[in-house]
Design a protein around this motif. Structure first.
Motif, PDB file in Angstrom:
ATOM      1  N   VAL A   7       0.849  -1.201   0.000  1.00 26.85           N
ATOM      2  CA  VAL A   7       0.000   0.000   0.000  1.00 26.85           C
ATOM      3  C   VAL A   7       0.879   1.243   0.000  1.00 26.85           C
ATOM      4  CG1 VAL A   7      -1.768   1.284   1.250  1.00 26.85           C
ATOM      5  CG2 VAL A   7      -1.864  -1.219   1.186  1.00 26.85           C
ATOM      6  N   PHE A   8       1.909   1.265   0.846  1.00 29.90           N
ATOM      7  CA  PHE A   8       2.780   2.426   0.904  1.00 29.90           C
ATOM      8  C   PHE A   8       3.579   2.622  -0.372  1.00 29.90           C
ATOM      9  CE2 PHE A   8       1.924   2.118   5.411  1.00 29.90           C
ATOM     10  CZ  PHE A   8       1.644   3.450   5.676  1.00 29.90           C
ATOM     11  N   ASP A   9       3.980   1.539  -1.004  1.00 27.42           N
ATOM     12  CA  ASP A   9       4.670   1.659  -2.285  1.00 27.42           C
ATOM     13  C   ASP A   9       3.770   2.343  -3.312  1.00 27.42           C
ATOM     14  OD1 ASP A   9       6.857   0.417  -1.170  1.00 27.42           O
ATOM     15  OD2 ASP A   9       6.425  -1.552  -2.075  1.00 27.42           O
ATOM     16  N   ARG A  10       2.500   1.969  -3.305  1.00 28.16           N
ATOM     17  CA  ARG A  10       1.535   2.586  -4.225  1.00 28.16           C
ATOM     18  C   ARG A  10       1.354   4.071  -3.911  1.00 28.16           C
ATOM     19  NH1 ARG A  10      -0.888   1.067  -9.098  1.00 28.16           N
ATOM     20  NH2 ARG A  10      -2.527   2.573  -9.458  1.00 28.16           N
ATOM     21  N   ILE A  11       1.239   4.383  -2.619  1.00 27.37           N
ATOM     22  CA  ILE A  11       1.084   5.781  -2.215  1.00 27.37           C
ATOM     23  C   ILE A  11       2.309   6.593  -2.631  1.00 27.37           C
ATOM     24  CG2 ILE A  11       0.981   7.341  -0.226  1.00 27.37           C
ATOM     25  CD1 ILE A  11      -0.763   5.179   1.158  1.00 27.37           C
ATOM     26  N   PHE A  23      -6.893  -0.146  -3.706  1.00 28.17           N
ATOM     27  CA  PHE A  23      -7.185  -0.916  -2.505  1.00 28.17           C
ATOM     28  C   PHE A  23      -8.419  -0.304  -1.864  1.00 28.17           C
ATOM     29  CE2 PHE A  23      -2.493  -0.656  -2.974  1.00 28.17           C
ATOM     30  CZ  PHE A  23      -2.249  -1.969  -3.324  1.00 28.17           C
ATOM     31  N   SER A  24      -8.904  -0.886  -0.824  1.00 27.23           N
ATOM     32  CA  SER A  24     -10.052  -0.307  -0.124  1.00 27.23           C
ATOM     33  C   SER A  24      -9.589   0.842   0.775  1.00 27.23           C
ATOM     34  CB  SER A  24     -10.748  -1.370   0.725  1.00 27.23           C
ATOM     35  OG  SER A  24      -9.924  -1.740   1.808  1.00 27.23           O
ATOM     36  N   VAL A  28      -6.103   1.084   3.296  1.00 22.87           N
ATOM     37  CA  VAL A  28      -5.185   2.227   3.333  1.00 22.87           C
ATOM     38  C   VAL A  28      -5.156   2.816   4.746  1.00 22.87           C
ATOM     39  CG1 VAL A  28      -4.723   4.542   2.428  1.00 22.87           C
ATOM     40  CG2 VAL A  28      -5.441   2.731   0.873  1.00 22.87           C
ATOM     41  N   ASP A  29      -6.314   2.951   5.360  1.00 20.84           N
ATOM     42  CA  ASP A  29      -6.381   3.471   6.725  1.00 20.84           C
ATOM     43  C   ASP A  29      -5.634   2.571   7.701  1.00 20.84           C
ATOM     44  OD1 ASP A  29      -7.915   5.595   5.811  1.00 20.84           O
ATOM     45  OD2 ASP A  29      -9.821   4.708   6.462  1.00 20.84           O
ATOM     46  N   ALA A  35       1.574   2.224  10.474  1.00 17.40           N
ATOM     47  CA  ALA A  35       2.803   2.995  10.323  1.00 17.40           C
ATOM     48  C   ALA A  35       2.982   3.949  11.495  1.00 17.40           C
ATOM     49  CB  ALA A  35       2.779   3.767   9.010  1.00 17.40           C
ATOM     50  N   ARG A  36       1.904   4.564  11.934  1.00 16.49           N
ATOM     51  CA  ARG A  36       1.988   5.472  13.082  1.00 16.49           C
ATOM     52  C   ARG A  36       2.346   4.725  14.355  1.00 16.49           C
ATOM     53  NH1 ARG A  36      -2.489   7.817  10.518  1.00 16.49           N
ATOM     54  NH2 ARG A  36      -3.929   6.698  11.867  1.00 16.49           N
TER      55      ARG A  36
END
Length: 50
Positions: A7-11, A23-24, A28-29, A35-36
Motif C-alpha cells: 500500500v505504501f509503495d503505491r502511495i 485498494f479499499s 489504506v487506513d 505505520a503510526r
C-alpha cells in the motif's frame, strides 16, 4: 493482505488517491495506522539515530 508495504509503495509512487482506488479505503487506513504505531519501516530513522 498482510504486507501493508505494498500500500505504501503505491502511495509513494502514485499518491494516496490512487492507492484508495486500487485498494479499499479501510486497507489504506489500516496501513497508515500501523505505520503510526511503528509496525512498518518506511525508511525513516527514529529520533536520536540520525
Amino acid at each position: 493482505m498482510k504486507d501493508h508495504q505494498v500500500v505504501f509503495d503505491r502511495i509513494n509512487r502514485y499518491g494516496e488517491p490512487s492507492a484508495r482506488r486500487l485498494f479499499s479505503h479501510q486497507l489504506v487506513d489500516q496501513a497508515q495506522r500501523r505505520a503510526r504505531l511503528g509496525h512498518l519501516d518506511l525508511g525513516h530513522i527514529t529520533w536520536g539515530q540520525g
